[in-house]
Design a protein around this motif. Sequence first.
Motif, PDB file in Angstrom:
ATOM      1  N   THR A   1       0.818  -1.218   0.000  1.00  0.00           N
ATOM      2  CA  THR A   1       0.000   0.000   0.000  1.00  0.00           C
ATOM      3  C   THR A   1       0.848   1.262   0.000  1.00  0.00           C
ATOM      4  OG1 THR A   1      -1.835   1.111   1.119  1.00  0.00           O
ATOM      5  CG2 THR A   1      -0.152   0.134   2.539  1.00  0.00           C
ATOM      6  N   LYS A   2       0.220   2.332  -0.474  1.00  0.00           N
ATOM      7  CA  LYS A   2       0.791   3.676  -0.317  1.00  0.00           C
ATOM      8  C   LYS A   2       0.285   4.288   0.991  1.00  0.00           C
ATOM      9  CE  LYS A   2      -0.450   5.510  -4.375  1.00  0.00           C
ATOM     10  NZ  LYS A   2      -0.662   6.443  -5.512  1.00  0.00           N
ATOM     11  N   TYR A   3      -0.655   3.595   1.639  1.00  0.00           N
ATOM     12  CA  TYR A   3      -1.356   4.154   2.811  1.00  0.00           C
ATOM     13  C   TYR A   3      -1.172   3.247   4.027  1.00  0.00           C
ATOM     14  CZ  TYR A   3      -3.662   6.742  -0.955  1.00  0.00           C
ATOM     15  OH  TYR A   3      -3.931   7.527  -2.051  1.00  0.00           O
TER      16      TYR A   3
ATOM     17  N   ASN B   1       5.256   3.041  -3.481  1.00  0.00           N
ATOM     18  CA  ASN B   1       4.989   4.424  -3.902  1.00  0.00           C
ATOM     19  C   ASN B   1       4.091   4.540  -5.121  1.00  0.00           C
ATOM     20  OD1 ASN B   1       6.739   5.786  -1.901  1.00  0.00           O
ATOM     21  ND2 ASN B   1       8.300   4.547  -2.897  1.00  0.00           N
ATOM     22  N   GLY B   2       3.782   3.440  -5.759  1.00  0.00           N
ATOM     23  CA  GLY B   2       2.912   3.499  -6.934  1.00  0.00           C
ATOM     24  C   GLY B   2       2.795   2.132  -7.572  1.00  0.00           C
ATOM     25  N   SER B   3       1.967   2.041  -8.619  1.00  0.00           N
ATOM     26  CA  SER B   3       1.718   0.752  -9.293  1.00  0.00           C
ATOM     27  C   SER B   3       1.487  -0.359  -8.266  1.00  0.00           C
ATOM     28  CB  SER B   3       2.874   0.381 -10.217  1.00  0.00           C
ATOM     29  OG  SER B   3       3.013   1.358 -11.206  1.00  0.00           O
ATOM     30  N   ILE B   4       0.666  -0.070  -7.287  1.00  0.00           N
ATOM     31  CA  ILE B   4       0.452  -0.996  -6.167  1.00  0.00           C
ATOM     32  C   ILE B   4      -0.075  -2.345  -6.655  1.00  0.00           C
ATOM     33  CG2 ILE B   4      -0.656  -1.215  -3.890  1.00  0.00           C
ATOM     34  CD1 ILE B   4       1.131   1.253  -4.183  1.00  0.00           C
ATOM     35  N   GLU B   5      -0.854  -2.300  -7.734  1.00  0.00           N
ATOM     36  CA  GLU B   5      -1.491  -3.522  -8.244  1.00  0.00           C
ATOM     37  C   GLU B   5      -0.477  -4.581  -8.638  1.00  0.00           C
ATOM     38  OE1 GLU B   5      -2.160  -0.440  -9.130  1.00  0.00           O
ATOM     39  OE2 GLU B   5      -4.280  -0.089  -8.696  1.00  0.00           O
ATOM     40  N   LEU B   6       0.749  -4.160  -8.914  1.00  0.00           N
ATOM     41  CA  LEU B   6       1.784  -5.109  -9.314  1.00  0.00           C
ATOM     42  C   LEU B   6       2.188  -6.029  -8.161  1.00  0.00           C
ATOM     43  CD1 LEU B   6       3.753  -5.964 -11.545  1.00  0.00           C
ATOM     44  CD2 LEU B   6       5.267  -4.090 -10.826  1.00  0.00           C
TER      45      LEU B   6
ATOM     46  N   VAL C   1      -4.025  -2.447  -0.306  1.00  0.00           N
ATOM     47  CA  VAL C   1      -5.024  -1.459   0.119  1.00  0.00           C
ATOM     48  C   VAL C   1      -4.742  -0.237  -0.736  1.00  0.00           C
ATOM     49  CG1 VAL C   1      -5.790   0.086   1.956  1.00  0.00           C
ATOM     50  CG2 VAL C   1      -5.324  -2.319   2.456  1.00  0.00           C
ATOM     51  N   ASP C   2      -5.696   0.110  -1.587  1.00  0.00           N
ATOM     52  CA  ASP C   2      -5.430   1.191  -2.536  1.00  0.00           C
ATOM     53  C   ASP C   2      -6.728   1.916  -2.889  1.00  0.00           C
ATOM     54  OD1 ASP C   2      -3.758   2.755  -4.071  1.00  0.00           O
ATOM     55  OD2 ASP C   2      -3.789   1.435  -5.810  1.00  0.00           O
ATOM     56  N   ILE C   3      -6.550   2.974  -3.655  1.00  0.00           N
ATOM     57  CA  ILE C   3      -7.675   3.763  -4.141  1.00  0.00           C
ATOM     58  C   ILE C   3      -8.246   3.093  -5.388  1.00  0.00           C
ATOM     59  CG2 ILE C   3      -8.158   5.932  -5.330  1.00  0.00           C
ATOM     60  CD1 ILE C   3      -7.913   6.141  -2.307  1.00  0.00           C
ATOM     61  N   VAL C   4      -9.554   2.953  -5.416  1.00  0.00           N
ATOM     62  CA  VAL C   4     -10.238   2.465  -6.614  1.00  0.00           C
ATOM     63  C   VAL C   4     -11.140   3.582  -7.091  1.00  0.00           C
ATOM     64  CG1 VAL C   4     -11.777   0.720  -7.562  1.00  0.00           C
ATOM     65  CG2 VAL C   4     -10.245   0.123  -5.673  1.00  0.00           C
ATOM     66  N   GLU C   5     -10.946   3.966  -8.363  1.00  0.00           N
ATOM     67  CA  GLU C   5     -11.801   5.025  -8.887  1.00  0.00           C
ATOM     68  C   GLU C   5     -12.795   4.413  -9.871  1.00  0.00           C
ATOM     69  OE1 GLU C   5      -9.551   8.394 -10.228  1.00  0.00           O
ATOM     70  OE2 GLU C   5     -11.357   9.514 -10.740  1.00  0.00           O
ATOM     71  N   THR C   6     -12.337   4.069 -11.063  1.00  0.00           N
ATOM     72  CA  THR C   6     -13.246   3.435 -12.031  1.00  0.00           C
ATOM     73  C   THR C   6     -13.215   1.913 -11.907  1.00  0.00           C
ATOM     74  OG1 THR C   6     -11.478   3.296 -13.660  1.00  0.00           O
ATOM     75  CG2 THR C   6     -12.818   5.290 -13.684  1.00  0.00           C
ATOM     76  N   GLY C   7     -12.162   1.375 -11.303  1.00  0.00           N
ATOM     77  CA  GLY C   7     -12.012  -0.080 -11.192  1.00  0.00           C
ATOM     78  C   GLY C   7     -11.276  -0.685 -12.378  1.00  0.00           C
ATOM     79  N   THR C   8     -10.898   0.164 -13.337  1.00  0.00           N
ATOM     80  CA  THR C   8     -10.245  -0.335 -14.560  1.00  0.00           C
ATOM     81  C   THR C   8      -8.890  -0.987 -14.256  1.00  0.00           C
ATOM     82  OG1 THR C   8     -11.289   1.477 -15.727  1.00  0.00           O
ATOM     83  CG2 THR C   8      -9.536   0.333 -16.889  1.00  0.00           C
ATOM     84  N   THR C   9      -8.093  -0.350 -13.414  1.00  0.00           N
ATOM     85  CA  THR C   9      -6.754  -0.900 -13.129  1.00  0.00           C
ATOM     86  C   THR C   9      -6.874  -2.285 -12.505  1.00  0.00           C
ATOM     87  OG1 THR C   9      -6.067   1.380 -12.686  1.00  0.00           O
ATOM     88  CG2 THR C   9      -4.502  -0.361 -12.133  1.00  0.00           C
ATOM     89  N   LEU C  10      -7.813  -2.444 -11.582  1.00  0.00           N
ATOM     90  CA  LEU C  10      -8.014  -3.766 -10.968  1.00  0.00           C
ATOM     91  C   LEU C  10      -8.429  -4.776 -12.034  1.00  0.00           C
ATOM     92  CD1 LEU C  10      -9.887  -3.027  -7.603  1.00  0.00           C
ATOM     93  CD2 LEU C  10      -7.446  -3.434  -7.978  1.00  0.00           C
TER      94      LEU C  10
HETATM   95  C1  PRP Z   1      -4.384   5.258  -8.628  1.00  0.00           C
HETATM   96  C2  PRP Z   1      -4.577   4.056  -7.729  1.00  0.00           C
HETATM   97  C3  PRP Z   1      -4.898   2.963  -8.704  1.00  0.00           C
HETATM   98  C4  PRP Z   1      -5.672   3.704  -9.788  1.00  0.00           C
HETATM   99  C5  PRP Z   1      -7.144   3.473  -9.602  1.00  0.00           C
HETATM  100  O1  PRP Z   1      -3.122   5.219  -9.152  1.00  0.00           O
HETATM  101  O2  PRP Z   1      -3.398   3.788  -6.991  1.00  0.00           O
HETATM  102  O3  PRP Z   1      -3.745   2.384  -9.228  1.00  0.00           O
HETATM  103  O4  PRP Z   1      -5.378   5.100  -9.649  1.00  0.00           O
HETATM  104  O5  PRP Z   1      -7.902   4.073 -10.629  1.00  0.00           O
HETATM  105  P1  PRP Z   1      -8.978   3.252 -11.466  1.00  0.00           P
HETATM  106  O6  PRP Z   1      -9.824   2.485 -10.490  1.00  0.00           O
HETATM  107  O7  PRP Z   1      -9.753   4.320 -12.181  1.00  0.00           O
HETATM  108  O8  PRP Z   1      -8.241   2.346 -12.417  1.00  0.00           O
HETATM  109  P2  PRP Z   1      -2.435   6.459  -9.839  1.00  0.00           P
HETATM  110  O9  PRP Z   1      -3.006   6.655 -11.193  1.00  0.00           O
HETATM  111  O10 PRP Z   1      -2.513   7.627  -8.915  1.00  0.00           O
HETATM  112  O11 PRP Z   1      -0.933   6.013 -10.018  1.00  0.00           O
HETATM  113  P3  PRP Z   1       0.086   5.174  -9.113  1.00  0.00           P
HETATM  114  O12 PRP Z   1      -0.010   3.765  -9.592  1.00  0.00           O
HETATM  115  O13 PRP Z   1       1.408   5.792  -9.387  1.00  0.00           O
HETATM  116  O14 PRP Z   1      -0.321   5.293  -7.664  1.00  0.00           O
END
Ligand code: PRP
Length: 206
Positions: free
Chosen positions: A114-116, A137-142, A153-162
């Motif tokens: 996590t970043k958090y 610090n980023g690309s947490i999904e990796l 534990v991360d931010i989900v906005e549209t859910g596309t990255t997941l």
């Molecule tokens: C944020 C977050 C997710 C993504 C979620 O990453 O960490 O990876 O956005 O968005 P989504 O649900 O719309 O796909 P960010 O773009 O800030 O980049 P990061 O990977 O460098 O944290």
Amino acid sequence: MISIALPKGRMGDKAYRLFESIGLECRAMAEGTRKLVLESEQSDVRYLLVKPADVAIYVERGAADIGIVGKDILLETEPSVYELLDLKMGACRFAVAAPNGFVDDTDSILRVATKYPNVSKRFYQRKNRDIEIIKLNGSIELAPLSGLSDVIVDIVETGTTLRENNLSVVEDVAPSSARLIANTAAYKFRQEQIDEMVYRLAEVIA
Ligand code: PRP
């Protein structure tokens, strides 16, 4: 002059348009400049363009009077500032996510990338679940894809990255959106001016 810390990027652009709509425009903002301090010609306002994660630090320490910051960052860093208004933009949620079909083995310590770290620790403390935090610090999904962690534990906005990485939400942690915050001393000193601003912003977003 009132100093407003705006997060650089999409949320900051949207937040600026809100300030613009209540008469706090700044021509330089539209010019795509690399300047970090932009003074408005029409009003008594100075915009500071700040990395999103640093906005609360500028406001807490009084380098900016007010600022726009994501609730996610407020939950993580718990700065000593006043939270005045939910701007209802940049809406997203904190969630625990894992590879599709993940089953938690409660006999072993859960590895959480996590970043958090603070939000994550608090969440699992409440559940009495032993975890190990892996701060990234980023690309947490990796992390779970490569075997670095069990979950994220991360931010989900549209859910596309997941979705595109074959991950899914296991549990919701907390919602987030952009907030207007104020330095505590600046708020006392300029309460009338800041309250007026909050009132007008609230009207625009209603
Ligand atoms: C944020 C977050 C997710 C993504 C979620 O990453 O960490 O990876 O956005 O968005 P989504 O649900 O719309 O796909 P960010 O773009 O800030 O980049 P990061 O990977 O460098 O944290």
